[in-house]
Scaffold this motif. Structure first.
Motif, short mmCIF file in Angstrom:
data_model
loop_
_atom_site.label_atom_id
_atom_site.label_comp_id
_atom_site.label_asym_id
_atom_site.label_seq_id
_atom_site.Cartn_x
_atom_site.Cartn_y
_atom_site.Cartn_z
N ASP A 88 -38.00 -47.28 -27.70
CA ASP A 88 -39.30 -46.65 -27.47
C ASP A 88 -39.07 -45.45 -26.60
O ASP A 88 -37.95 -45.06 -26.32
N THR A 89 -40.15 -44.85 -26.10
CA THR A 89 -40.06 -43.67 -25.27
C THR A 89 -40.25 -44.00 -23.79
O THR A 89 -40.52 -43.13 -22.99
N ALA A 90 -40.14 -45.24 -23.41
CA ALA A 90 -40.44 -45.62 -22.03
C ALA A 90 -39.20 -45.96 -21.22
O ALA A 90 -39.29 -46.57 -20.18
N GLU A 106 -46.17 -48.24 -20.06
CA GLU A 106 -45.18 -47.24 -20.42
C GLU A 106 -43.80 -47.57 -19.87
O GLU A 106 -42.89 -46.78 -19.97
N THR A 107 -43.66 -48.74 -19.29
CA THR A 107 -42.35 -49.22 -18.85
C THR A 107 -41.96 -50.42 -19.69
O THR A 107 -42.64 -50.78 -20.65
N VAL A 132 -45.21 -59.82 -31.96
CA VAL A 132 -44.38 -60.25 -30.83
C VAL A 132 -44.57 -59.24 -29.72
O VAL A 132 -44.31 -58.04 -29.91
N GLY A 133 -45.04 -59.70 -28.55
CA GLY A 133 -45.27 -58.76 -27.46
C GLY A 133 -45.79 -59.44 -26.22
O GLY A 133 -45.72 -60.66 -26.07
N ASP A 134 -46.32 -58.63 -25.33
CA ASP A 134 -46.85 -59.12 -24.06
C ASP A 134 -48.32 -59.50 -24.26
O ASP A 134 -49.16 -58.64 -24.55
N ALA A 138 -45.66 -49.13 -26.60
CA ALA A 138 -44.72 -50.04 -25.93
C ALA A 138 -44.32 -51.19 -26.84
O ALA A 138 -43.24 -51.76 -26.69
N HIS A 139 -45.17 -51.53 -27.80
CA HIS A 139 -44.87 -52.60 -28.76
C HIS A 139 -44.31 -52.05 -30.07
O HIS A 139 -44.22 -52.77 -31.06
#
Length: 394
Positions: A126-128, A229-230, A275-277, A369-370
């Motif tokens: 990703d870009t984070a 973004e982290t 799948v993620g937070d 982020a995902h």
């Protein structure tokens, strides 16, 4: 690049072979005797070596022409053989040179492939800043490619330290900013609930609580935006339909008091595994629904939410009625602290009052982020249709 290097190598080899063959052809042609006319003395020397029994049958003129033709044919056949067989040999050797050139070019470009694959893995995360801990660590002589790889590793190291500093700042800010506001809220609540507190104090305390709550929501939004973004703290399998259903059920008791009263709410929640937070995904859904409710038509509007799997990706579509949104201004609403129009968000307009301009910014940050994306398009007659697309989970 490998094909170009191979073609250049093979082309130069073929050109050099053609030049060499041409030079050889010219040298051989110059060394071979040309067409020579036999003189009378030459004929006498030739006939003197023949048996006397054959001389009566020999016509001197015909013999001379025959020998001259024979000499010309030998010369031409020699040159033709040199050109033909040399050309065939050149084609065979050129083909072998191109094959070896392909192998050599592939081996020479292998370090660049390693650099490219590493960059793709890092960019694909990703870009984070996730994946910045990886290094190329190219071995071999310190040539131009090795220097490029070492420079790339140095850049990754600096970026990794920068993102680590950002993550630490977010963690520290989460504590340092929320704690004073929580203390202020407790002190104000204590002051206005104290027995015998004057009405002026209570009125002032309620106003301060409103301001404090607004600041808490602003800081919470900023921290959520920075945290999304982290690197994701947690990745679990979850059904997006369950998240949407839970948020909508909570919204009927929470948002309805100040926003959803008079709105028609429609849901079509098909399974959509991701799948993620879970916390960030819940915030994504909440912000989408809150935005759809806040900027709607009072009394006669509606909000709809649909989930499902489209083209192998989990999809959430939230649509609503509301003010007309120009197509060229759609991207503006995804920028932090940017509102489409003040009259659209000001108090007394819409059904939800004024926001901070962070809701859809957080939605896009969480989606990215995902590994997903967010798109919005205006609806005919007013309102928006926002589509969130996320990688499908198992």
């Amino acid at each position: 690049m490998r094909a170009r290097l191979t073609l250049v190598h093979g082309g130069l080899f073929l050109l050099a072979g053609i030049v060499l063959l041409a030079v050889t052809y010219v040298l051989v042609e110059q060394r071979l005797p040309g067409a020579v006319t036999l003189s009378v003395s030459d004929m006498k020397k030739f006939t003197s070596a023949m048996p006397q029994s054959d001389l009566s049958q020999v016509n001197a003129a015909e013999l001379r022409r025959f020998l001259e033709r024979l000499q010309t044919d030998v010369r031409q056949n020699t040159l033709d053989s040199l050109l033909t067989q040399g050309g065939i040999a050149l084609m065979i050797v050129s083909a072998a040179a191109i094959a070896f050139g392909w192998l050599i070019a592939g081996r020479a470009l292998q370090p660049l492939h390693q650099i490219t694959e590493t960059a793709h893995r890092i960019a694909g995360a990703d870009t984070a800043g996730r994946g910045l801990h990886e290094r190329i660590a190219l071995a071999g002589p310190r040539d131009e490619v090795r220097k490029l790889a070492d420079t790339f590793d140095l850049m990754l190291e600096r970026l990794d330290r920068s993102f680590d500093g950002q993550r630490r700042f977010v963690a520290n800010a989460s504590h340092e900013l929320r704690t004073p506001l929580a203390i202020n809220r407790s002190l104000i609540e204590l002051a206005i609930t104290r027995p015998g507190a004057p009405s002026e104090v209570r009125q002032l305390g309620e106003a301060l609580l409103t301001v404090n709550e607004r600041h808490e929501r602003l800081i919470d939004g900023l921290l959520t935006l920075a945290d999304s973004e982290t690197e994701l703290a947690e990745r679990v399998a979850i059904d997006l339909a369950e998240v949407v259903g839970y948020v909508m059920d909570q919204a009927t008791g929470d948002l309805a008091v100040r926003a959803t009263r008079g709105l028609t709410v429609d849901r079509d929640l098909a399974p959509a595994a991701v799948v993620g937070d879970p916390i960030l995904l819940e915030r994504l859904v909440h912000n989408l629904l809150e935005n759809a409710v806040r900027h709607n038509t009072p009394g006669t509007g509606w909000v709809s939410a649909r989930t499902g799997v489209v083209d192998g990706r989990a999809t959430l579509v939230v649509a609503n009625t509301g003010p007309v949104v120009p197509g060229y201004d759609v991207e503006t609403i995804f920028l932090p602290f940017r509102r489409l129009r003040n009259e659209r968000l000001s108090d007394g307009q819409g059904v939800g009052g004024r926001g901070f301009g962070l809701g859809l910014s957080i939605v896009r940050a969480v989606a990215r982020a995902h590994g997903g994306s967010v798109e919005a398009r205006p609806r005919d007659g007013g309102g928006l249709t926002v589509t969130v697309s996320l990688p499908a989970g198992s």
